[in-house]
Design a protein around this motif. Sequence first.
Motif: not given
Lengths: 145, 184
Positions: B63-66, B82-88, B114-123
């Motif tokens: 996902v692109l935050m902008k 301020n919150y997700v600092e989408s430039d960074k 279903t159940t989905v397991e994995g790594d969620l990366t935000i900020k």
Amino acid sequence: MKRKILTAGAALAGLGLITGILVYFFLFNKPHTDYSKAEADFEMKAIAVFEEFRTNPELASGKYNGKVLSLTGELTAVEQPDSLTIAVFSYEEGMFGSEGVRFTILTEHAGSVIAVAPGSTVTLKGLCTGYNETDVIMEHCSLVK
Amino acid sequence: MKKATIFFMLALLATVSVSAQKYITKNGYIRFFSSTPVEDIEAHNRQVNSALDQKTGDFVFKVLMKSFQFEKALMQEHFNENYVESDKFPNATFSGKVKNLGDIDFTKNGVYQTTVEGDLTIKGVTKKVSEKGSFEVKDGKVIGKSTFNILLADYGIKIPNTVANNISKTIQIDVEVNLEKLAK
């Protein structure tokens, strides 16, 4: 004296009210930017932007993300998933199929883009929101020519 | 961020190189929703890349935050700056597996829980998640849906005291991806 104080108080209250209304309308409720009328920060060939993102995503992100780009290229296709209209310039075949630049067209400009025949050279303007490893994504786009 | 990108690319590569049948979309949909007594805030993103490998169960999205659209321009500015600092941190990613892949019959129309397991990366912060959802097989396409909650604090997203009453500490995330067979 008492009258002067009351007048000054009323004036201050009025000023406060006007300030509050202005802050509400122009700050909290300020409208979204109309990118179809915004001046482009960069005017260039779409393939050049795609190549910059592909070769150095971090550098290109710092340069283009959040900027208004006016990009010229050959229209490959116009997709219409759900309520969206997306113009596509394809340059490569990759893991997700074709890769290139994808422009989400503003609703009021969709008709003019749909009318363009694939293969035509067009210039589209909008907000660059980044690169997702396959495509450069442009939002709020309109047809320039 | 660099690590997350490399990991996502490797996950994608694994997804595609091993499998004979992949389902993809570039127009996946993610909505997030914050509800407080003061106000409700929601944002929509309809340019989500997602892939599901029928053989391995690998499931990824990016996902692109902008690209998140808010009703209020000011809130969109605050979100990005301020919150997700989408430039960074321009992207959020998920890379994981469908746990009960065997329960899905990709040849038969139907809705499969279903159940989905994995790594969620935000900020730039990666957390293990395990969420319930469904995959609907419909005429050769697969529609994935899930609704789950995240704690903003888990991902280093700080809400200033001045708007603490306006933004919920827990955000609801709705995901819907209409996946189509990758034509090769």
